[in-house]
Design an enzyme around this catalytic site. Structure first.
Site: not given
Length: 342
Positions: A60, A127, A207, A210, A212
């Site tokens: 990140y 990851h 969860p 993203r 939405f």
């Protein structure tokens, strides 16, 4: 606001807040990095509110999110949190490579410890799985890092059921991180039952689909040009029209329930079991407070059934990622017998 309950994650002794905080969007992939002072304040607010399970990764930024967390962990905060980071996606020389070879595992861990400014990482995930290296080889190095006190618990992310089994046979896996939400339910078939059989905790990322399930299709109008969600298949116009129906139904049920659609979507993940910890990410204190409200939304069996019906396989159009992305579906590694150390 009600206290955030604690939960046992996996069967190896790790205890975390029943909801975590995904920190990726503060620094990377979801538009430009957010102001550092605001993000440190957000993390402190989360910890003071009982959200103590913080999730980051060396990729990140790369690296900038871990450095941000190091600033938030000063003044006694480190002792109050459970810190998870990840390794395995290497961006050296600007090209993306997935690596799980022992030398890389060790170097990545040392790098994360230094950037985070800690002596030990609570939960260290691979990851993405390196399909060139037998998972046993990667796990042996992680096991050594546990024995050396550099990490406490081992996790996997986007790993197949068979990879999880092979890894767990070398050293117990504490948690598997996977995408699980009302519009990502494929993991329920094979991966979730495997984790439960082996006593492995489940950490649900994205969860809220993203973002939405916070705003529905309107979300796409607010995305910055460099927001990686702009390229995801589910957010493309042809799929978004179809996916709007799912959001509208969730919105209707939430209105009846007296909560927001994002709280309902998050509550659905919480209701999957006491071994599931969702880690919604946010960059706003108001959204963090709203996400915490999902912990007190109780769903009846009828409401769960209705949500599962509207979120069935044909409820969503578009893949989770672009076709060139590594996921659990292409995470098989070669047999151990094929490995020749370089």
């Amino acid at each position: 606001m009600a206290a955030v309950r604690r939960m046992k994650l996996g069967s190896q002794g790790l205890e975390v807040s029943a909801q975590g905080l995904g920190c990726m969007g503060m620094s990377a992939f979801y538009g430009p990095p957010k102001p550092e002072e605001e993000m440190v304040a957000l993390i402190h607010h989360a910890v003071n509110s009982g959200i103590t399970f913080l999730d980051t990764s060396d990729v990140y930024g790369p690296h900038t999110n871990e450095i941000l967390l190091s600033k938030a962990l000063k003044d006694g905060v480190r002792g109050r949190i459970e810190l998870a980071t990840k390794f395995g996606i290497d961006f050296t020389d600007g090209k993306r490579e997935i690596r799980g070879d022992p030398a890389y595992v060790r170097a990545a861990c040392e790098g994360s410890l230094k950037r985070l400014g800690v002596g030990c990482i609570d939960l260290y995930y691979q990851h993405r799985v390196d399909t060139r290296v037998p998972i046993e080889i990667t796990m042996r190095e992680l096991k050594k890092l546990v024995e050396e006190g550099k990490i406490k618990y081992i996790g996997l992310s986007e790993a197949s059921a068979s990879t999880i089994r092979r890894a767990h046979a070398v050293h117990p896996i504490t948690a598997v991180q996977l995408e699980w939400s009302l519009w990502s339910r494929d993991v329920e078939e094979d991966i979730v039952p495997t984790c439960r059989e082996l006593g492995i905790g489940i950490v649900a990322y994205s969860p809220l689909g993203r973002g939405f399930f916070s705003l529905g299709p309107k979300l796409t109008e607010q995305l910055a040009d460099n927001d990686f969600r702009k390229h995801l298949p589910r957010f493309q116009k042809e799929n978004l029209e179809h996916n709007k129906k799912l959001f509208d139904r969730v919105n209707e049920i939430a209105a009846k329930k007296g909560c927001t659609p994002s709280q309902l979507a998050l509550a659905w993940v919480h209701h999957q079991g006491d071994d599931v910890c969702p880690i919604p990410g946010t960059t706003k204190i108001a959204n963090l407070n709203q996400n915490m409200g999902a912990l007190s939304v109780k769903l009846t069996p009828e409401e769960m059934a209705e949500l599962e019906f509207i979120a069935s396989a044909d409820g969503v159009k578009g893949d989770r990622y672009m076709s060139n992305f590594a996921t659990y579906e292409n995470s098989e590694t070669p047999p151990l017998s094929s490995w020749k150390a370089e």
